[in-house]
Design an enzyme around this catalytic site. Structure first.
Site, PDB file in Angstrom:
ATOM      1  N   GLY A 187      -3.982  58.470 -49.241  1.00 58.59           N
ATOM      2  CA  GLY A 187      -5.086  58.947 -48.759  1.00 58.59           C
ATOM      3  C   GLY A 187      -6.554  58.384 -49.767  1.00 58.59           C
ATOM      4  O   GLY A 187      -7.160  58.096 -49.531  1.00 58.59           O
TER       5      GLY A 187
ATOM      6  N   ALA B 278      -3.548  62.262 -49.993  1.00 56.55           N
ATOM      7  CA  ALA B 278      -3.665  63.322 -49.203  1.00 56.55           C
ATOM      8  C   ALA B 278      -2.850  64.589 -49.789  1.00 56.55           C
ATOM      9  O   ALA B 278      -1.811  64.139 -50.590  1.00 56.55           O
ATOM     10  CB  ALA B 278      -3.291  63.220 -47.775  1.00 56.55           C
TER      11      ALA B 278
HETATM   12  C1  HXC Z   1      -0.193  67.189 -53.782  1.00 57.65           C
HETATM   13  C2  HXC Z   1       0.234  66.244 -56.049  1.00 57.65           C
HETATM   14  C3  HXC Z   1      -0.189  64.906 -55.066  1.00 57.65           C
HETATM   15  C4  HXC Z   1      -0.166  64.781 -53.569  1.00 57.65           C
HETATM   16  C5  HXC Z   1       0.139  64.732 -57.252  1.00 57.65           C
HETATM   17  N1  HXC Z   1       0.576  66.209 -57.173  1.00 57.65           N
HETATM   18  N2  HXC Z   1       0.329  64.178 -56.116  1.00 57.65           N
HETATM   19  N3  HXC Z   1      -0.034  67.439 -54.966  1.00 57.65           N
HETATM   20  N4  HXC Z   1      -0.446  66.080 -53.008  1.00 57.65           N
HETATM   21  N5  HXC Z   1      -0.566  63.917 -52.983  1.00 57.65           N
HETATM   22  C6  HXC Z   1       0.630  67.065 -57.973  1.00 57.65           C
HETATM   23  C7  HXC Z   1       1.740  67.374 -58.490  1.00 57.65           C
HETATM   24  O1  HXC Z   1       2.726  68.015 -57.524  1.00 57.65           O
HETATM   25  C8  HXC Z   1       1.553  68.098 -59.871  1.00 57.65           C
HETATM   26  O2  HXC Z   1       1.657  69.467 -59.717  1.00 57.65           O
HETATM   27  C9  HXC Z   1       0.481  67.441 -60.358  1.00 57.65           C
HETATM   28  O3  HXC Z   1      -0.165  66.915 -59.175  1.00 57.65           O
HETATM   29  C10 HXC Z   1       0.758  66.347 -61.365  1.00 57.65           C
HETATM   30  O4  HXC Z   1       1.641  65.012 -60.646  1.00 57.65           O
HETATM   31  P1  HXC Z   1       3.164  64.881 -61.291  1.00 57.65           P
HETATM   32  O5  HXC Z   1       3.800  64.196 -60.259  1.00 57.65           O
HETATM   33  O6  HXC Z   1       3.701  65.686 -62.070  1.00 57.65           O
HETATM   34  O7  HXC Z   1       2.433  63.478 -62.335  1.00 57.65           O
HETATM   35  P2  HXC Z   1       3.009  62.087 -62.424  1.00 57.65           P
HETATM   36  O8  HXC Z   1       4.481  62.381 -62.946  1.00 57.65           O
HETATM   37  O9  HXC Z   1       2.245  61.476 -63.668  1.00 57.65           O
HETATM   38  O10 HXC Z   1       3.200  61.298 -61.378  1.00 57.65           O
HETATM   39  C11 HXC Z   1       1.891  60.825 -60.688  1.00 57.65           C
HETATM   40  C12 HXC Z   1       2.241  60.287 -59.278  1.00 57.65           C
HETATM   41  C13 HXC Z   1       2.803  61.319 -58.412  1.00 57.65           C
HETATM   42  C14 HXC Z   1       3.003  58.883 -59.159  1.00 57.65           C
HETATM   43  C15 HXC Z   1       0.923  59.932 -58.705  1.00 57.65           C
HETATM   44  O11 HXC Z   1       2.420  62.477 -58.519  1.00 57.65           O
HETATM   45  C16 HXC Z   1       3.088  61.189 -57.001  1.00 57.65           C
HETATM   46  O12 HXC Z   1       3.951  60.301 -56.488  1.00 57.65           O
HETATM   47  N6  HXC Z   1       2.097  61.663 -56.224  1.00 57.65           N
HETATM   48  C17 HXC Z   1       2.508  61.599 -54.761  1.00 57.65           C
HETATM   49  C18 HXC Z   1       1.660  60.306 -54.262  1.00 57.65           C
HETATM   50  C19 HXC Z   1       1.892  59.938 -53.071  1.00 57.65           C
HETATM   51  O13 HXC Z   1       3.051  59.865 -52.198  1.00 57.65           O
HETATM   52  N7  HXC Z   1       0.620  60.087 -51.986  1.00 57.65           N
HETATM   53  C20 HXC Z   1       0.610  59.800 -50.770  1.00 57.65           C
HETATM   54  C21 HXC Z   1       0.535  61.342 -50.034  1.00 57.65           C
HETATM   55  S1  HXC Z   1       0.570  61.345 -48.192  1.00 57.65           S
HETATM   56  P3  HXC Z   1       2.682  70.697 -60.607  1.00 57.65           P
HETATM   57  O14 HXC Z   1       2.043  71.716 -59.821  1.00 57.65           O
HETATM   58  O15 HXC Z   1       4.008  70.002 -60.266  1.00 57.65           O
HETATM   59  O16 HXC Z   1       2.149  70.256 -61.755  1.00 57.65           O
HETATM   60  C22 HXC Z   1      -0.814  60.448 -47.848  1.00 57.65           C
HETATM   61  C23 HXC Z   1      -0.969  60.513 -46.282  1.00 57.65           C
HETATM   62  C24 HXC Z   1      -2.402  59.905 -46.051  1.00 57.65           C
HETATM   63  O17 HXC Z   1      -1.878  60.491 -48.838  1.00 57.65           O
HETATM   64  C25 HXC Z   1      -2.922  60.223 -44.956  1.00 57.65           C
HETATM   65  C26 HXC Z   1      -3.921  61.645 -44.685  1.00 57.65           C
HETATM   66  C27 HXC Z   1      -5.137  61.523 -45.318  1.00 57.65           C
END
Ligand code: HXC
Length: 257
Positions: A108, A65
């Site tokens: 998500g 998400a």
């Molecule tokens: C918003 C996100 C995002 C997310 C990545 N991005 N995941 N933005 N929400 N979930 C954005 C980053 O901020 C970044 O933007 C760009 O995408 C590239 O990501 P990086 O982190 O620079 O890439 P990398 O270093 O390759 O790492 C990849 C990754 C990491 C390991 C997937 O992005 C990550 O940990 N993402 C979050 C994963 C997560 O926690 N998901 C759960 C979310 S909560 P910029 O602008 O900086 O370039 C959830 C709740 C579900 O899902 C219930 C409700 C539906």
């Protein structure tokens, strides 16, 4: 459609929805999910479509998400926004849905793949529920569907540590149907879809409905419980700290408050 690309006849009888927010690793904001819902409802009514494939790109199916959209929300904001009614509508799609997954399927994104009916993964696919690392918990079915798919011990490990499952592990634990080289992903998904598309669409719909019924009553209760706990994390300082730390690209400091 701003965040998805829909191809009604990707192959005769087979529609394709591609999630298309590549710079944000297909992070699932609410508009994207509404577009998916609208596309699925239209495809469900389209008699020329028998099977639907949903995919992302090579880097990500979806990295979860949209954290930036949620970070500053209160528990009551989350309750009133009620994003999961869109997910519930997606869940009611009658036609079979195959997720074709490469790269990250996290939070998500992982929950979205599990809401589909079958999953074909490329060797690069990574599944996980890393919400714990940003001070919250899965909210779109992860605690329920992952546990049913791979068993309690492994689901507990993944959800409490935020570790990822490789495609091979996901196959071993029965989360995915098949793992293929990345260049074969769409071919394999289409092959599966073609086989199903030859069957009676009525029988396919009824079989899907019956399989889902095998755990639906429990699932409804479980989802409601998960949602309340997910919203409750938004009343904590730790959720604010966890999501803010992600946005600021630093390590979070949790206080247990
Ligand atoms: C918003 C996100 C995002 C997310 C990545 N991005 N995941 N933005 N929400 N979930 C954005 C980053 O901020 C970044 O933007 C760009 O995408 C590239 O990501 P990086 O982190 O620079 O890439 P990398 O270093 O390759 O790492 C990849 C990754 C990491 C390991 C997937 O992005 C990550 O940990 N993402 C979050 C994963 C997560 O926690 N998901 C759960 C979310 S909560 P910029 O602008 O900086 O370039 C959830 C709740 C579900 O899902 C219930 C409700 C539906």
């Amino acid at each position: 459609m701003e965040f998805i690309i829909v191809t009604e006849q990707y192959y005769p009888g087979i529609a394709l929805i591609q999630l298309n927010r590549p710079k944000e690793l297909n992070a699932l904001n609410r508009k994207l999910m509404e577009e998916v819902r609208d596309a699925l409802q239209a495809l469900d009514k389209n008699e020329g479509v028998r099977v639907i494939i949903i995919t992302g790109n090579e880097q990500a199916f979806a990295a979860g998400a949209d954290i930036k959209q949620m970070a500053d929300k209160s528990a009551i904001d989350m309750l009133l926004i009620d994003q999961f009614s869109t997910w519930d509508q997606i869940r009611r799609t009658k036609k079979p849905i195959i997720a074709a997954v490469s790269g990250f399927a996290l939070g998500g994104g992982c929950e979205f793949t599990m809401m589909c009916d079958m999953i074909i993964a490329s060797e690069t696919a990574k599944f996980g529920q890393p919400e714990i690392k940003i001070g919250t918990i899965p909210g779109a079915g992860g605690t329920q569907r992952l546990t049913k798919a791979i068993g309690k011990a492994k689901a507990m490990e993944l959800i409490l540590t935020g570790r990822f499952l490789s495609a091979e592990e996901a196959h071993f634990y029965g989360l995915v149907n098949k793992v293929v080289p990345v260049e074969m992903l769409m071919h394999e998904a289409v092959e599966l879809a073609k086989e199903i598309a030859q069957m009676s669409p009525v029988a396919v719909q009824l079989a899907k409905e019956a399989i889902n019924r095998s755990f639906e009553t429990q699932l409804d209760e479980g989802l409601a419980f998960e949602r309340k706990n997910f919203y409750l994390t938004f009343a904590s300082a730790d959720q604010k700290e966890g999501m803010q730390a992600f946005i600021e690209k630093r390590k979070p400091t949790y206080t247990g408050k």
